[in-house]
Design a protein around this motif. Structure first.
Motif, PDB file in Angstrom:
ATOM      1  N   THR A 147       0.838  -1.204   0.000  1.00  0.00           N
ATOM      2  CA  THR A 147       0.000   0.000   0.000  1.00  0.00           C
ATOM      3  C   THR A 147       0.875   1.258   0.000  1.00  0.00           C
ATOM      4  O   THR A 147       0.610   2.211  -0.735  1.00  0.00           O
ATOM      5  CB  THR A 147      -0.957   0.003   1.212  1.00  0.00           C
ATOM      6  N   ASP A 148       1.938   1.247   0.805  1.00  0.00           N
ATOM      7  CA  ASP A 148       2.865   2.382   0.820  1.00  0.00           C
ATOM      8  C   ASP A 148       3.498   2.579  -0.554  1.00  0.00           C
ATOM      9  O   ASP A 148       3.645   3.702  -1.032  1.00  0.00           O
ATOM     10  CB  ASP A 148       3.974   2.164   1.852  1.00  0.00           C
ATOM     11  N   ARG A 149       3.889   1.482  -1.185  1.00  0.00           N
ATOM     12  CA  ARG A 149       4.503   1.575  -2.520  1.00  0.00           C
ATOM     13  C   ARG A 149       3.515   2.162  -3.523  1.00  0.00           C
ATOM     14  O   ARG A 149       3.880   2.962  -4.378  1.00  0.00           O
ATOM     15  CB  ARG A 149       5.012   0.207  -2.970  1.00  0.00           C
ATOM     16  N   LYS A 150       2.251   1.790  -3.424  1.00  0.00           N
ATOM     17  CA  LYS A 150       1.227   2.345  -4.309  1.00  0.00           C
ATOM     18  C   LYS A 150       1.064   3.849  -4.054  1.00  0.00           C
ATOM     19  O   LYS A 150       0.940   4.637  -4.994  1.00  0.00           O
ATOM     20  CB  LYS A 150      -0.106   1.602  -4.113  1.00  0.00           C
ATOM     21  N   ILE A 151       1.081   4.234  -2.796  1.00  0.00           N
ATOM     22  CA  ILE A 151       1.011   5.657  -2.445  1.00  0.00           C
ATOM     23  C   ILE A 151       2.194   6.400  -3.061  1.00  0.00           C
ATOM     24  O   ILE A 151       2.026   7.462  -3.673  1.00  0.00           O
ATOM     25  CB  ILE A 151       0.969   5.850  -0.907  1.00  0.00           C
ATOM     26  N   LEU A 152       3.386   5.855  -2.914  1.00  0.00           N
ATOM     27  CA  LEU A 152       4.583   6.486  -3.487  1.00  0.00           C
ATOM     28  C   LEU A 152       4.471   6.602  -4.998  1.00  0.00           C
ATOM     29  O   LEU A 152       4.829   7.628  -5.586  1.00  0.00           O
ATOM     30  CB  LEU A 152       5.837   5.696  -3.111  1.00  0.00           C
ATOM     31  N   TYR A 201      12.937  12.372 -20.301  1.00  0.00           N
ATOM     32  CA  TYR A 201      13.154  13.021 -19.014  1.00  0.00           C
ATOM     33  C   TYR A 201      12.022  12.585 -18.106  1.00  0.00           C
ATOM     34  O   TYR A 201      10.858  12.683 -18.475  1.00  0.00           O
ATOM     35  CB  TYR A 201      13.146  14.540 -19.145  1.00  0.00           C
ATOM     36  N   LYS A 202      12.355  12.079 -16.961  1.00  0.00           N
ATOM     37  CA  LYS A 202      11.317  11.683 -16.016  1.00  0.00           C
ATOM     38  C   LYS A 202      11.812  11.929 -14.609  1.00  0.00           C
ATOM     39  O   LYS A 202      13.018  12.010 -14.364  1.00  0.00           O
ATOM     40  CB  LYS A 202      10.882  10.235 -16.226  1.00  0.00           C
ATOM     41  N   THR A 203      10.880  12.049 -13.718  1.00  0.00           N
ATOM     42  CA  THR A 203      11.229  12.235 -12.318  1.00  0.00           C
ATOM     43  C   THR A 203      10.791  11.051 -11.467  1.00  0.00           C
ATOM     44  O   THR A 203      11.211  10.929 -10.328  1.00  0.00           O
ATOM     45  CB  THR A 203      10.582  13.523 -11.763  1.00  0.00           C
ATOM     46  N   GLU A 204       9.950  10.177 -12.020  1.00  0.00           N
ATOM     47  CA  GLU A 204       9.451   9.041 -11.263  1.00  0.00           C
ATOM     48  C   GLU A 204      10.526   7.958 -11.169  1.00  0.00           C
ATOM     49  O   GLU A 204      11.057   7.523 -12.172  1.00  0.00           O
ATOM     50  CB  GLU A 204       8.197   8.435 -11.915  1.00  0.00           C
ATOM     51  N   LEU A 205      10.804   7.532  -9.963  1.00  0.00           N
ATOM     52  CA  LEU A 205      11.774   6.467  -9.745  1.00  0.00           C
ATOM     53  C   LEU A 205      11.090   5.110  -9.862  1.00  0.00           C
ATOM     54  O   LEU A 205       9.937   4.964  -9.448  1.00  0.00           O
ATOM     55  CB  LEU A 205      12.403   6.600  -8.348  1.00  0.00           C
ATOM     56  N   PRO A 206      11.795   4.101 -10.371  1.00  0.00           N
ATOM     57  CA  PRO A 206      11.210   2.754 -10.407  1.00  0.00           C
ATOM     58  C   PRO A 206      11.157   2.196  -8.984  1.00  0.00           C
ATOM     59  O   PRO A 206      12.151   2.230  -8.262  1.00  0.00           O
ATOM     60  CB  PRO A 206      12.167   1.953 -11.289  1.00  0.00           C
ATOM     61  N   LEU A 207      10.011   1.700  -8.593  1.00  0.00           N
ATOM     62  CA  LEU A 207       9.846   1.190  -7.232  1.00  0.00           C
ATOM     63  C   LEU A 207      10.040  -0.317  -7.131  1.00  0.00           C
ATOM     64  O   LEU A 207       9.934  -0.885  -6.058  1.00  0.00           O
ATOM     65  CB  LEU A 207       8.457   1.579  -6.700  1.00  0.00           C
ATOM     66  N   ASP A 208      10.368  -0.950  -8.252  1.00  0.00           N
ATOM     67  CA  ASP A 208      10.548  -2.402  -8.270  1.00  0.00           C
ATOM     68  C   ASP A 208      11.694  -2.884  -7.373  1.00  0.00           C
ATOM     69  O   ASP A 208      11.736  -4.033  -6.996  1.00  0.00           O
ATOM     70  CB  ASP A 208      10.833  -2.885  -9.691  1.00  0.00           C
ATOM     71  N   PHE A 209      12.623  -1.987  -7.049  1.00  0.00           N
ATOM     72  CA  PHE A 209      13.821  -2.387  -6.322  1.00  0.00           C
ATOM     73  C   PHE A 209      13.736  -2.090  -4.827  1.00  0.00           C
ATOM     74  O   PHE A 209      14.691  -2.334  -4.104  1.00  0.00           O
ATOM     75  CB  PHE A 209      15.037  -1.680  -6.921  1.00  0.00           C
ATOM     76  N   MET A 210      12.602  -1.572  -4.383  1.00  0.00           N
ATOM     77  CA  MET A 210      12.431  -1.280  -2.954  1.00  0.00           C
ATOM     78  C   MET A 210      12.427  -2.574  -2.154  1.00  0.00           C
ATOM     79  O   MET A 210      11.878  -3.578  -2.589  1.00  0.00           O
ATOM     80  CB  MET A 210      11.112  -0.550  -2.700  1.00  0.00           C
TER      81      MET A 210
END
Length: 160
Positions: A9-14, A149-158
């Protein structure tokens, strides 16, 4: 919360906040299937734990008169702590510097500056960068076209 590891859920929020930092909490809560109060607490926890650095509005450089991006490779005479710190402190003072990275390899720093035109870049080079003591070499490359150009980080590696 030592070593806080965000759950799904936190990852989805991020993920959502990376694309829209101004989303109302009630809408964010709905998207992650929470009620507003627990959603707000989770966002606060993520902020307190350092996962959320800041919320910004991204401007279109060309629309505000800064269409030229220049990537500059800087090599110092000596890679000692005091010289590195002095260079970094100096570069952090210049508003046209958008990014600065300490690098490995053939040069010490990679800097990206934005300017309105080549004449302004020449003034930046003459009046600022070349005036910094301890620089051995400067190499500039001009961007012809921004492909991505993007600002969103990939969250797959959290951590999970």
């Amino acid at each position: 919360m030592a070593n806080y590891i965000p759950d799904a859920t936190d990852r989805k929020i991020l993920e959502i906040l990376q694309t829209n930092a101004t989303i109302p909490n009630i809408e964010l809560a709905d998207k992650v299937c929470l009620s507003p109060s627990p959603c707000s607490r989770r966002v606060k926890n993520l902020r307190d734990e350092g996962f959320l650095r800041q919320a910004v509005t991204l401007l279109e450089p060309a629309k505000i008169g800064l269409p030229v991006s220049v990537f500059i490779q800087v090599t110092l005479n000596h890679q000692v702590k005091s010289d590195l710190e002095m260079f970094e402190n100096t570069v952090n003072e210049w508003p046209e510097v958008m990014e600065c990275y300490l690098m490995t390899g053939d040069f010490d720093y990679l800097i990206r500056v934005v300017v309105p035109d080549l004449q302004t870049y020449q003034r930046f080079l003459d009046d600022k960068l070349t005036q910094v003591p301890g620089i051995d070499h400067i190499k500039s490359s001009f961007s012809i076209k921004q492909v991505r150009y993007k600002t969103e980080l990939p969250l797959d590696f959290m951590p999970r």
